[in-house]
Design a protein around this motif. Structure first.
Motif, mmCIF file in Angstrom:
data_model
loop_
_atom_site.group_PDB
_atom_site.id
_atom_site.type_symbol
_atom_site.label_atom_id
_atom_site.label_comp_id
_atom_site.label_asym_id
_atom_site.label_seq_id
_atom_site.Cartn_x
_atom_site.Cartn_y
_atom_site.Cartn_z
ATOM 1 N N ILE A 186 0.846 -1.196 0.000
ATOM 2 C CA ILE A 186 0.000 0.000 0.000
ATOM 3 C C ILE A 186 0.879 1.242 0.000
ATOM 4 O O ILE A 186 1.711 1.427 0.894
ATOM 5 N N MET B 126 0.796 5.111 0.439
ATOM 6 C CA MET B 126 0.054 6.289 0.895
ATOM 7 C C MET B 126 0.638 7.485 0.142
ATOM 8 O O MET B 126 1.636 8.070 0.555
ATOM 9 N N GLY C 102 -6.219 1.400 -7.761
ATOM 10 C CA GLY C 102 -5.980 2.837 -7.838
ATOM 11 C C GLY C 102 -5.274 3.174 -9.135
ATOM 12 O O GLY C 102 -5.551 2.581 -10.181
ATOM 13 N N ASN D 258 -9.659 7.064 -1.486
ATOM 14 C CA ASN D 258 -8.887 6.203 -0.581
ATOM 15 C C ASN D 258 -9.770 5.104 -0.014
ATOM 16 O O ASN D 258 -9.367 3.941 0.096
ATOM 17 N N GLY E 88 -10.293 2.468 -2.440
ATOM 18 C CA GLY E 88 -9.047 1.732 -2.624
ATOM 19 C C GLY E 88 -8.801 0.718 -1.528
ATOM 20 O O GLY E 88 -8.408 -0.432 -1.788
ATOM 21 N N MET E 89 -9.057 1.106 -0.282
ATOM 22 C CA MET E 89 -8.869 0.189 0.840
ATOM 23 C C MET E 89 -9.889 -0.944 0.789
ATOM 24 O O MET E 89 -9.558 -2.117 1.038
ATOM 25 N N THR F 267 -1.382 -1.198 -4.269
ATOM 26 C CA THR F 267 -2.435 -0.194 -4.109
ATOM 27 C C THR F 267 -1.857 1.196 -3.929
ATOM 28 O O THR F 267 -0.924 1.401 -3.153
ATOM 29 N N LEU G 234 -3.088 5.029 -2.785
ATOM 30 C CA LEU G 234 -4.150 5.849 -2.181
ATOM 31 C C LEU G 234 -3.869 7.310 -2.544
ATOM 32 O O LEU G 234 -3.094 7.999 -1.878
ATOM 33 N N MET H 283 -8.201 6.263 6.883
ATOM 34 C CA MET H 283 -7.453 5.126 6.363
ATOM 35 C C MET H 283 -6.982 4.229 7.500
ATOM 36 O O MET H 283 -7.023 3.007 7.427
#
Length: 394
Positions: free
Chosen positions: A7, A9, A235, A255, A258-259, A276, A278, A301
């Protein structure tokens, strides 16, 4: 059978790099300055993973035993944009910065582009995306001419009202720009920036689309795919890699989406990688200098991360990091040259392992290569031995 979730960020930096002054970013610290602006962040799940042990972040405790490994990574590549950061995470070092156009694009580019799309353009300057549609949106609606602009990053952005230039036409314009912008003009990304509304009340829509350069050499994603592993993009990952090295892609508009999509796909995945991005941290809050909104997005998140940690604990690995910074408390609205956090958790990982300061984002690619037993090497160094056989549990 190995399952991994990576992931990113987007823009969640954790302190200026030693060379940040060369980029005008000395003193930037996205996470810490956001936390200071809101009098403390509430990120209990990121804290469990060790975020507060990397540096002092108001509101994030640093005296907990981390579930796995924690540290920070320096960017070895030249630049501070999304493409450069993600490519380095996947094993590619960008030695020469992608071209930028602080004075706008030269006449030969604009003239060639206008010939391709058979109409004039507006703008052609460095600008904030929200400000330029305020400035030129009404003229765009009257003339039908698309708005071209750039930023401190290597981007060619085309803004158009969705009722004036429909999305398929805007996307086709971007493809034509991408075909034009090669060689010395090879910007990292051409970006469609659609908007809606009326003069005085324009808003950008979620139908953005990026057209990146193809990675110049194979990435760890290519190596995973070649071995028969699933490599699933969530994403804007597909856009960043122009689809290279990926088996499936799921674009998202927030976001939260996406999660949710990442967790849903995790339940279906037998072996492979879910990668992924975000994007809202960067696009909605960093570029708009909104530390309060950024803080809220981080906390939202973090709340979703609880289920992710529980899912990964059963049968996989979790990597959480970023691609650059974007300090919303500075005068700049552009990315910042920063370290990025590194949090790793998984089955069999030792607890509370300080991974220190890594010299390159490519350590992630090197670790994935070792984890999946790939025939792939890059400038990075795997931290897998430290997680499995390194520091004794504290």
């Amino acid at each position: 059978m190995t399952k991994t979730m990576l992931i990113v960020m987007d823009s969640v930096g954790i302190g200026a790099l030693p060379d940040a002054h060369l980029y005008g970013d000395e003193g930037s610290n996205t996470l810490v300055h956001i936390a200071e602006a809101v009098k403390g962040l509430k990120l209990p799940n990121l804290a469990r993973l060790g975020l507060g042990k990397i540096t002092d972040i108001p509101g994030v405790p640093g005296d907990v035993m981390a579930l796995g490994g924690y540290g920070r990574m320096a960017e070895l590549s030249k630049g501070k944009d999304t493409t450069t950061g993600h490519w380095e995470l996947s094993g590619i070092l960008t030695r020469d910065p992608m071209p930028t156009f602080p004075q706008g694009f030269p006449p030969e580019i604009i003239t060639a582009f206008e010939k391709l799309i058979k109409r004039k353009v507006l703008g052609n300057k460095v600008a904030s995306g929200t400000e330029i549609i305020k400035e030129l949106g009404e003229e765009h609606m009257r003339t039908g001419f698309p708005i071209v602009y750039t930023s401190a990053d290597s981007v060619f952005q085309i803004a158009a009202h969705e009722e004036v230039i429909p999305l398929p036409e805007l996307y086709e314009m971007c493809k034509k720009a991408r075909s034009l912008l090669t060689g010395p003009w090879a910007v990292g990304r051409v970006i469609a920036r659609p908007f809606a509304g009326r003069p005085g009340d324009f808003t950008r829509t979620a139908n953005r689309h990026d057209y990146s350069l193809l990675p110049p050499e194979p990435t760890v994603l290519d190596a995973l795919k070649s071995k028969g592993e699933e490599v699933i993009a969530v994403g804007k990952i597909y856009d960043i890699f122009a689809g290279q090295g990926l088996t499936r892609s799921f674009p998202t508009k927030s976001n939260n989406e996406g999660m949710e999509k990442t967790l849903e796909l995790w339940g279906q995945l037998k072996s492979g990688l879910i990668f992924t991005n975000l994007v809202e941290f960067d696009a909605t809050y960093g570029h708009r200098n909104n530390p309060v909104g950024y803080a809220k997005a981080l906390e939202e998140m973090d709340a979703q991360l609880k289920d992710v940690i529980e899912a990964v604990a059963e049968d996989g690995w979790l990597f959480i990091t970023a691609d650059h910074g974007n300090d919303p408390t500075t005068a700049s609205t552009d990315h910042s040259r920063e370290y990025v956090p590194l949090l790793v958790y998984g089955k069999g990982v030792k607890r509370d392992v300080n991974l220190g300061t890594r010299r390159t984002f490519a350590d992630v690619a090197a670790t994935l290569s070792e984890l999946y037993h790939l025939d792939y090497t890059c400038v990075g160094e795997s931290f897998l031995p430290e997680l499995l056989h390194g520091n004794e549990q504290k």
